[in-house]
Design a protein around this motif. Structure first.
Motif: not given
Length: 177
Positions: A59, A81, A83, A85-87, A89-90, A126
């Motif tokens: 990230w 937004g 991928k 960043y989302q990975e 967070i997940t 998040d």
């Protein structure tokens, strides 16, 4: 000792992260909290440490791909937004409480306000909203900050955000670990 993602990404050189145009002092943990945090991070399994480092490094590396200018596009600087960043967070949300010492260590070693804001954003925006059991510690941190400000004549600094977040980290370390 656990080598934070920021340290391993920058090798002690934070020139590739944006520099702060606003100078402020980043709050710190007290010695007891630092010792507890060192103990907790040493107990985290190596796979979690490595994966955490890899996810945040991807990230952070994305920030420097030329897709974003630090000064011309501040609203999209963190690429939330993406991928990557989302990975991140997940992964963090999936690990729950066990990831907090790694996040706290990363933040406690971040000494520039701009870096602190960027690296703390995922936690505040998040991760914690998906872990509502920690909201009470955010509320306690905010209340104690306001009490210090009102009761003792404490002069509110320019940067209450990092002060409240460090109080939150202290509250979690004291109550949860």
């Amino acid at each position: 000792m656990y080598d934070t993602a920021l340290d391993s990404l920058t090798n002690g050189n934070t020139d590739n992260l944006p520099s702060s145009t606003v100078e402020c002092k980043v709050a710190t943990l007290n010695n007891d909290d630092v010792k507890k945090l060192q103990k907790l991070t040493s107990e985290v399994d190596n796979v979690t440490i490595q994966t955490f480092g890899d996810k945040i490094k991807k990230w952070i590396t994305l920030w420097n791909t030329g897709q974003t200018s630090w000064y011309s596009d501040p609203a999209h600087i963190l690429l939330v937004g993406s991928k990557e960043y989302q990975e991140y967070i997940t992964f963090c949300v999936g690990k729950g409480k066990t990831i907090l010492p790694l996040i706290f260590e990363l933040l406690s070693k971040t000494d520039k306000c701009t870096h602190f804001y960027f690296l703390s954003y995922p936690l505040v925006a998040d991760i914690l909203p998906k872990m509502p059991e920690y909201q009470k510690y955010v509320n306690q941190a905010r209340e104690s900050y306001l009490a210090d400000y009102k009761i003792s004549g404490y002069k509110a600094g320019e940067d209450y955000y990092n002060e409240i977040l460090f109080r939150f980290m202290h509250n979690v370390l004291t109550s949860e670990f």
